[in-house]
Scaffold this motif. Structure first.
Motif, short mmCIF file in Angstrom:
data_model
loop_
_atom_site.label_atom_id
_atom_site.label_comp_id
_atom_site.label_asym_id
_atom_site.label_seq_id
_atom_site.Cartn_x
_atom_site.Cartn_y
_atom_site.Cartn_z
N ASP A 1 -7.37 -7.27 0.41
CA ASP A 1 -7.39 -7.37 -1.05
C ASP A 1 -6.08 -6.90 -1.66
N GLY A 2 -5.53 -5.81 -1.14
CA GLY A 2 -4.33 -5.25 -1.73
C GLY A 2 -3.05 -5.96 -1.35
N LEU A 3 -2.90 -6.30 -0.05
CA LEU A 3 -1.61 -6.78 0.45
C LEU A 3 -1.61 -8.24 0.87
N LEU A 4 -2.79 -8.85 1.03
CA LEU A 4 -2.88 -10.26 1.44
C LEU A 4 -3.95 -10.95 0.59
N ARG B 1 4.88 -6.56 -7.37
CA ARG B 1 5.99 -5.64 -7.09
C ARG B 1 5.55 -4.52 -6.14
N ALA B 2 4.33 -4.05 -6.31
CA ALA B 2 3.82 -3.00 -5.43
C ALA B 2 3.68 -3.51 -3.99
N VAL B 3 3.23 -4.76 -3.84
CA VAL B 3 3.08 -5.35 -2.50
C VAL B 3 4.44 -5.48 -1.84
N MET B 4 5.43 -5.98 -2.57
CA MET B 4 6.76 -6.16 -2.01
C MET B 4 7.38 -4.81 -1.59
N LYS B 5 7.15 -3.79 -2.40
CA LYS B 5 7.70 -2.48 -2.06
C LYS B 5 7.00 -1.90 -0.84
N PHE B 6 5.68 -2.07 -0.76
CA PHE B 6 4.92 -1.60 0.40
C PHE B 6 5.45 -2.25 1.68
N ARG B 7 5.65 -3.56 1.64
CA ARG B 7 6.13 -4.27 2.83
C ARG B 7 7.54 -3.80 3.21
#
Length: 435
Positions: A149-152, A366-372
């Motif tokens: 849910d959060g990242l994909l 933006r949060a997903v991109m930073k996490f990755r």
């Protein structure tokens, strides 16, 4: 049973007076003559000696001869047995009565809960949704798993693959998705797996709760044709509910066993083997099944998860490679993460959702991109960090990644029986990346 339904089913069961005759038979193919048939016609073979019957499908025609692939085993049958054409074709009964039941590909109950009286007949083989009638995927489909849910993030009507080697955790993740999603209808196809896994999946992974769920089963000891058409039958069940305007979760385990069934059929009919022994028909069959999922304008949607077994964790396997090119995203499970005790072992960097960018907010993106990015930095510098060769203060972004390492690992980890709220998941991700 309603009279109209009974009348329809009786009408469909009329067999032709004309019959053909078996002229050759082996373990996988029956050769017959004497009938005018077409590819995919359904026929019934009746033994002259024991009067037992089996059903088969015409899979090849050569002059006056036609070749039948049976749905069950051919013990007890011989040359000279009668072959009758079934004018009904490949239809299965579908309806709301299937909910909460475990059935075979012909919708016959295997759960000892009595007969199923379904409302209508539906063909197993249908054309996929026309390209211009597909609706835009613009709504989030929450599955209750934080790492997905959060990242994909998935969308309603999306088709995704779950790629994993044996024993990595596909069944556990499937159970988490079925329990965690809010879809009003859930259709689960267990194709070509061990018989032991069926009750285990229901009791262990689903907690015995089959509310609004249909499970279609064709185990590894069933004939190749049963395994092949079990997948198509399950998709027809999902389409019945989609046509009623409902959002359906469709999960199939596994595409690899489905392709192997077609490999057995194709090789028995003389098709040339290609990579890893798969004939061309095995690869062309995949889009015929997968493209039937999706979102249709004016109707509901089928959000599909197809598990793909990658032998030896080899992502270049022909079935894995073909599936990845057809699907709208792929979730790769990592054996290394399993060894580290991280469950579900979703390898974020090797996984992707092709529609995520269109259905999430800018802040979430933006949060997903930073996490990755931070996760990638940790992976690239893991050896240096472990041996103490990295000096803190050298790279500010890597310092942030090291500081948040524990929080990131906690975010992608989740107990098998827990369901996470989508809003809480995204909020936690955004706050973690901003903090």
């Amino acid at each position: 049973m309603p009279f109209s339904s009974l009348k329809e089913r009786l009408a469909k069961k009329n067999y032709s007076v004309a019959f053909g005759e078996v002229v050759k038979i082996n373990a996988t193919v029956i050769t017959a003559t004497g009938l005018s048939v077409s590819i995919s016609d359904m026929v019934k073979i009746i033994s002259n000696e024991t009067v037992q019957e089996i059903v088969g499908m015409v899979t090849e025609i050569e002059g006056a001869l036609f070749y039948i692939t049976p749905f069950s085993f051919v013990d007890g049958f011989a040359s000279g047995d009668k072959v009758f054409l079934d004018s009904a074709g490949m239809n299965i009964p579908v309806g709301d009565a299937l909910l909460g039941r475990v059935v075979d590909p012909f919708m016959r109950p295997i759960d000892d809960k009595g007969n199923i009286h379904s409302s209508r007949l539906s063909p197993i083989i249908k054309a996929p949704i026309a390209a211009m009638k597909r609706g835009m995927i613009d709504e989030v489909f929450s599955v209750g798993v934080k790492s997905i849910d959060g990242l994909l993030t998935c969308g309603k009507g999306q088709k995704l693959g779950i790629f994993a080697g044996s024993g990595v955790g596909k069944s556990t993740l499937m159970g988490m998705i079925v329990r965690g999603s809010d879809a009003p209808i859930k259709v689960v196809a267990l194709i070509g797996e061990r018989g032991r896994e069926v009750p285990e999946f229901i009791e262990k992974n689903l907690g015995g709760d089959l509310t609004n769920t249909v499970i279609i089963v064709a185990t590894s000891d069933d004939s190749p044709l049963m395994r092949k058409y079990g997948a198509f039958a399950a998709m027809s069940v999902a389409e019945f509910f989609k046509d009623k305007g409902l959002d359906v979760l469709f999960i199939m385990d596994s595409v690899t066993r489905f392709a192997m069934a077609q490999r057995e059929i194709g090789l028995a009919l003389g098709e040339p083997p290609t990579s890893k022994g798969y004939p061309p028909s095995s690869l062309t069959l995949l889009p015929q099944l997968m493209e039937r999922a999706g979102k249709e304008e004016g109707k509901g949607s089928i959000t599909a998860f197809f598990t793909v077994l990658i032998e030896g964790d080899d992502m270049s396997d022909p079935i894995a490679d073909q599936s990845r090119s057809i699907l709208d995203g792929h979730i790769v499970l990592s054996r290394e993460m399993t060894d580290f005790g991280i469950y579900p072992p979703v390898h974020i960097l090797n996984s992707a959702s092709r529609v995520m960018n269109d259905i999430i907010t800018e802040e979430h993106f933006r949060a997903v991109m930073k996490f990755r990015r931070l996760y990638t930095l940790l992976k690239e510098n893991e050896t240096l960090i472990r041996i103490g060769a990295y000096t803190k203060g050298t790279d500010a972004e890597l310092d942030e990644a090291i500081d948040k390492k524990e929080m990131m690992q906690k975010f992608i980890s989740q107990g098998a029986m827990y369901k996470e709220d989508f809003t809480q998941t995204t909020t936690a991700l955004i706050e973690m990346m901003q903090g």
